[in-house]
Scaffold this active site. Structure first.
Site, PDB file in Angstrom:
ATOM      1  N   ARG A  96      55.325  45.873  32.872  1.00 39.73           N
ATOM      2  CA  ARG A  96      55.080  46.708  31.909  1.00 39.73           C
ATOM      3  C   ARG A  96      55.405  46.149  30.432  1.00 39.73           C
ATOM      4  NH1 ARG A  96      58.569  50.483  28.891  1.00 39.73           N
ATOM      5  NH2 ARG A  96      60.184  49.701  30.136  1.00 39.73           N
ATOM      6  N   ARG A 136      58.864  40.446  29.535  1.00 42.56           N
ATOM      7  CA  ARG A 136      60.299  40.811  30.109  1.00 42.56           C
ATOM      8  C   ARG A 136      60.545  40.123  31.471  1.00 42.56           C
ATOM      9  NH1 ARG A 136      61.364  47.159  29.179  1.00 42.56           N
ATOM     10  NH2 ARG A 136      61.555  46.811  27.073  1.00 42.56           N
ATOM     11  N   HIS A 192      65.359  44.806  32.928  1.00 44.17           N
ATOM     12  CA  HIS A 192      65.588  44.570  31.436  1.00 44.17           C
ATOM     13  C   HIS A 192      66.353  43.025  31.256  1.00 44.17           C
ATOM     14  CE1 HIS A 192      66.024  44.898  27.452  1.00 44.17           C
ATOM     15  NE2 HIS A 192      65.023  45.834  27.318  1.00 44.17           N
ATOM     16  N   GLU A 248      58.715  44.112  19.846  1.00 41.71           N
ATOM     17  CA  GLU A 248      59.511  43.774  21.082  1.00 41.71           C
ATOM     18  C   GLU A 248      58.740  42.631  21.732  1.00 41.71           C
ATOM     19  OE1 GLU A 248      59.920  47.576  22.857  1.00 41.71           O
ATOM     20  OE2 GLU A 248      61.555  48.057  21.362  1.00 41.71           O
ATOM     21  N   HIS A 259      65.532  48.342  35.207  1.00 39.68           N
ATOM     22  CA  HIS A 259      65.253  49.292  34.157  1.00 39.68           C
ATOM     23  C   HIS A 259      64.050  50.090  34.405  1.00 39.68           C
ATOM     24  CE1 HIS A 259      65.111  50.314  29.850  1.00 39.68           C
ATOM     25  NE2 HIS A 259      63.740  49.594  29.819  1.00 39.68           N
TER      26      HIS A 259
END
Ligand code: FAD
Ligand code: SIN
Length: 538
Positions: free
Chosen positions: A381, A285, A238, A113, A346
């Site tokens: 994060r 992100r 997100h 990811e 998110h």
């Protein structure tokens, strides 16, 4: 009054994992505001990050986490979490969880990811959260000294200074007032240890991947009780939720899709992430979400596209069964069609400030999972570090509580005042509660979203102050009900997000303010911390 050793508020991964472990040492009561599986955990797709690949190392995972965190990660916490990860994954497996294995079934099938330099995401197809939740719920059923109560809504925490009317050096939490939604009765729960595992607060934004339970209740309760709260300005958006014009919860298109080669495109097919970061579509992100936001504003688009049509169709169905089915039911065959995607709120990186054991700044009050701010995520994060943080801190909290269990006494229960009831319900005013919900969500989306300015923050603050006054009126006059209590909590966390965002005079990680577009080096490792005197309605 219900008296127990451990009161756990929340039945997602953090609360259930803690409860299972703590039940070896005392009685546990888990309360949860809706059904037991109603949680963000149940929706997690991508998986849980841990170093299992022999080409990977703890150092790599630590470095990736710290880079994503943009200068606010606490390195000792990151190291502790990353090094504990394999043991906690083994705990999950011992509790009955099974992760997808490679073709030859000899090792985990590790996904990739954004922001991860190596493949290290353990998953169960794209139903990872559902499988974890089911495993833990099944396990709980077999443990007789865990009492799980559904439809029990924690309203406020009980703290010692309110009982003794004295202000101790460090206040202590000893329970909670809880609304039993099936009877309308407010019960008093008293415990040696109270564990907040109430998850995040994505419902404060108009568009969110979070389920309806995510109304920031734990942070709001802890704040009202006087605990320190940190870093609420860092709300993660997100990059890729399925574009839909309505609904309270947006459907997530997992970052693992980009991990397997998915590419973001404009309507004319042009890619754009190469303009923003060397890792392109797999940049952290905050960078991908902001890039999409910029491109959408530049061309007046309602969404961009995610393209995985170059991947093998059978692989797509096997690896992403949920995403495939959901998109197909919306008329999108992801083997042939590009997926329309938009950023969506998110994950709450800030929360109740804790130490490495998950203990808050109030004695005997622990905060684990998304409700907490542990120092792991910093200003942004890293993907799939959330489920990991939840199990690591649930374990640490359980060990810490067990160490203190024998020396901890429950408070004198005859001193605890029962809940004071207001029974009046005005149906017309209840409609206003719905309107206020909507107003907060829009306000936060428009003024406190991916890109902020001082002016927008000031405007948001003014509106929130007005809403706070209105909600205080409702709260002190009406019978408590879920909508009203959630609205009170949402207002509280909106206020905390705006306040923290206004305090940070720079742009860093998930907080981007056009009036201060650069990162201020002197703010390295400086968290935004707020707290207040306990008590009051908001
Ligand atoms: P939750 O799982 O949200 O549980 C909170 C519990 O508290 C619920 O039972 C709720 O009902 C209860 N509760 C709340 N308020 C009260 C109250 N007042 N009284 C009583 N009960 C209350 N993270 C990853 O690491 N990997 C992923 O792949 C991933 N995918 C995600 C996909 C989606 C769509 C979403 C929304 C999140 C995803 N995340 C992922 C984030 C991760 O799922 C959450 O951060 C994590 O599950 C939070 O777990 P938790 O136990 O802290 O809270
Ligand atoms: C995802 O699957 O993209 C979500 C992962 C996460 O939130 O960590």
């Amino acid at each position: 009054m219900i008296v127990t050793d451990f009161l756990v508020i929340g039945s997602g991964i953090a609360g259930l994992f803690f409860a299972i472990k703590a039940s070896n040492y005392g009685d546990v009561c888990v309360i949860t505001k809706k059904k037991r599986t109603d949680s963000s955990t149940n929706f997690a797709q991508g998986g849980i990050a841990a170093v299992f690949d022999e080409d990977d190392s703890f150092e790599n995972h630590i470095r990736d986490t710290i880079i994503a965190g943009a200068g606010l990660c606490h390195e000792d916490v990151v190291e502790m979490v990353v090094k504990s990860a394999p043991d906690r994954i083994k705990d999950l497996i011992n509790m009955g969880m099974s992760f997808t294995l490679s073709e030859e079934k000899k090792r985990f099938d590790l996904g990739k990811e954004g922001g991860h330099s190596h493949r290290r995401i353990l998953h169960s197809g794209d139903f990872t959260g559902r499988e974890i939740e089911k495993t833990l719920v099944d396990r709980i059923k077999q443990i007789p000294n865990i009492l799980l109560l559904e439809n029990h809504f924690a309203i406020d925490l009980l703290i010692e200074s309110k009982l003794t009317k004295q202000v101790p050096n460090k206040d202590r939490c000893f329970g909670a007032y809880v609304l039993d939604e099936s009877t309308g009765e407010v019960k008093t729960f008293v415990a040696k240890f109270v564990v907040l595992a109430t998850g995040g607060g994505g419902q404060v934004y108009l568009h969110t991947t979070n389920p309806t339970i995510a109304t920031g209740d734990g942070v709001a309760m802890a704040y009202r009780a006087g605990a320190k709260i940190a870093n609420m300005e860092f709300f993660q958006f997100h990059p890729t939720a399925l574009y839909q014009s309505n609904g309270v919860q947006s459907f997530l298109i997992s970052e693992a899709v980009r991990g397997e080669g998915g590419v973001l495109r404009l309507p004319d097919g042009k890619t754009f992430m190469e303009k923003y970061h060397p890792l392109k579509d797999l940049a952290p992100r905050d960078i991908v979400a902001r890039a999409i936001d910029v491109e959408m504003k530049k061309y007046g688009l309602k969404h961009v596209y995610l393209d995985i049509t170059h991947l093998n169709g059978d692989f797509i169905i096997k690896r992403f069964p949920q995403i495939f089915e959901h998109c197909l039911s919306n008329g999108i065959d992801i083997r042939k069609d590009w997926i329309p995607v938009v950023p969506s709120a998110h994950y709450m990186c800030g929360g109740v400030l804790t130490d490495k054991n998950g203990e808050s700044t109030l004695s005997n009050l622990y905060a684990i999972g998304e409700v907490a701010c542990t120092g792991l995520h910093g200003a942004n994060r890293l993907a799939s570090n959330s489920l990991l943080e939840a199990v690591v801190f649930a374990h640490n909290a359980y060990e810490d509580c067990v160490k203190k269990l024998h020396e901890t006494k429950t408070v004198k229960i005859d001193l605890v005042a029962p809940w004071k009831y207001y029974t009046y319900i005005d149906p017309e005013e209840m409609i206003m509660i719905k309107h206020n919900w909507d107003e907060i969500k829009r306000l936060m989306w428009n003024y406190v979203g991916i890109v902020r300015t001082d002016k927008r923050l000031e405007r948001a603050k003014r509106r929130i102050e007005l809403l706070k006054d209105e909600i205080r009126e409702y709260y002190i006059h009406f019978k408590p009900n879920t909508d009203l209590l959630e609205l009170r909590n949402l207002t509280n966390i909106a206020d905390l997000i705006i306040t923290c965002a206004s305090m940070r005079k720079e742009s860093r990680g998930l907080h981007y303010n056009l009036d201060y577009p650069t990162t201020d080096d002197s703010m390295w490792l400086k968290d935004t911390i707020i707290f207040r005197k306990p008590g009051g309605y908001l």
